[in-house]
Design an enzyme around this catalytic site. Structure first.
Site, PDB file in Angstrom:
ATOM      1  N   ARG A  10       0.853  -1.186   0.000  1.00  0.00           N
ATOM      2  CA  ARG A  10       0.000   0.000   0.000  1.00  0.00           C
ATOM      3  C   ARG A  10       0.882   1.227   0.000  1.00  0.00           C
ATOM      4  NH1 ARG A  10      -1.213   3.770   3.201  1.00  0.00           N
ATOM      5  NH2 ARG A  10      -0.408   2.740   5.058  1.00  0.00           N
ATOM      6  N   VAL A  11       0.619   2.120  -0.952  1.00  0.00           N
ATOM      7  CA  VAL A  11       1.300   3.413  -0.976  1.00  0.00           C
ATOM      8  C   VAL A  11       0.233   4.483  -0.810  1.00  0.00           C
ATOM      9  CG1 VAL A  11       3.336   2.719  -2.298  1.00  0.00           C
ATOM     10  CG2 VAL A  11       1.287   3.423  -3.506  1.00  0.00           C
ATOM     11  N   SER A  12       0.572   5.539  -0.079  1.00  0.00           N
ATOM     12  CA  SER A  12      -0.393   6.592   0.216  1.00  0.00           C
ATOM     13  C   SER A  12      -0.561   7.566  -0.929  1.00  0.00           C
ATOM     14  CB  SER A  12       0.031   7.360   1.466  1.00  0.00           C
ATOM     15  OG  SER A  12       0.098   6.490   2.556  1.00  0.00           O
ATOM     16  N   SER A  13       0.474   7.736  -1.740  1.00  0.00           N
ATOM     17  CA  SER A  13       0.382   8.694  -2.839  1.00  0.00           C
ATOM     18  C   SER A  13       0.948   8.060  -4.100  1.00  0.00           C
ATOM     19  CB  SER A  13       1.137   9.979  -2.502  1.00  0.00           C
ATOM     20  OG  SER A  13       2.497   9.699  -2.301  1.00  0.00           O
ATOM     21  N   GLN A  16       4.824   7.582  -4.575  1.00  0.00           N
ATOM     22  CA  GLN A  16       5.603   6.629  -3.796  1.00  0.00           C
ATOM     23  C   GLN A  16       5.875   5.392  -4.647  1.00  0.00           C
ATOM     24  OE1 GLN A  16       3.131   6.149  -0.270  1.00  0.00           O
ATOM     25  NE2 GLN A  16       4.660   7.226   0.934  1.00  0.00           N
TER      26      GLN A  16
END
Length: 186
Positions: A10-13, A16
């Site tokens: 999982r990447v927040s943006s 990334q």
């Protein structure tokens, strides 16, 4: 029963790098979400939960990539281990199987609580930084979607009865943004 090793990232943006989280780790399939950890409606996480079978191992870089709070973390780990799926957290060096010792459960709680605490500290520092920047006049927030002239035109046309969904499409904004403009006078 030996199953597959399946990665969850999982990447927040969008800027990334998701590959960094599982580099040098052998997995047969990877599910990647580009969403906030606090958002429990993550399509790839849901797909992973549907995909995994008894004997599989879910590999995650760290606990905070799977969940942002302790309750969600515990729920997800329990949901997986009850189905006979192992879960491995690389950064913390922890593996959960469902037959975990009280010490392993304590580690899950402590490490999960630390991740939640760290996130709260980051948010607090972010708010403090924004407040200081506002005091100096350096923070202006997000750029507005519409110019003042466009916003005035939008309000006039909405007041005249034009369909809001049509206006949102025409101005290339979401309906929620449209309603925010209609609620404010600036």
């Amino acid at each position: 029963m030996q199953g597959h090793r399946i990665g969850y990232v999982r990447v927040s943006s969008f800027d990334q790098n998701p590959e960094r989280q599982l580099e040098q780790t052998q997995v047969s399939k990877v599910f990647t979400d580009k969403a906030s950890g606090k958002d429990t409606q993550r399509p790839q996480l849901e797909a992973l939960l549907s995909f995994v079978r008894e004997g599989d191992t879910v590999v995650v870089h760290s606990m905070d990539r799977l969940a942002r709070n302790l309750d969600d973390l515990r729920r997800l780990v329990q949901k997986l281990t009850q189905r006979g799926v192992r879960i491995e957290f690389l950064k913390e060096g922890l593996v959960f199987t469902g037959e975990d010792s009280p010490m392993a459960n304590l580690m899950l709680s402590v490490m999960g609580a630390f991740a939640e605490f760290e996130r709260a500290l980051i948010r607090e520092r972010q708010r403090e930084g924004i407040a200081l920047a506002k005091q100096r006049g350096a923070y202006r927030g997000r750029k507005k979607a519409l110019s003042d002239e466009q916003a005035a035109t939008l309000r006039q046309r909405a007041t005249a009865g034009e369909p809001k969904a049509q206006l949102a499409r025409e101005f290339n904004i979401s309906r929620e943004t449209l309603y925010q403009y209609l609620r404010t006078d600036d």
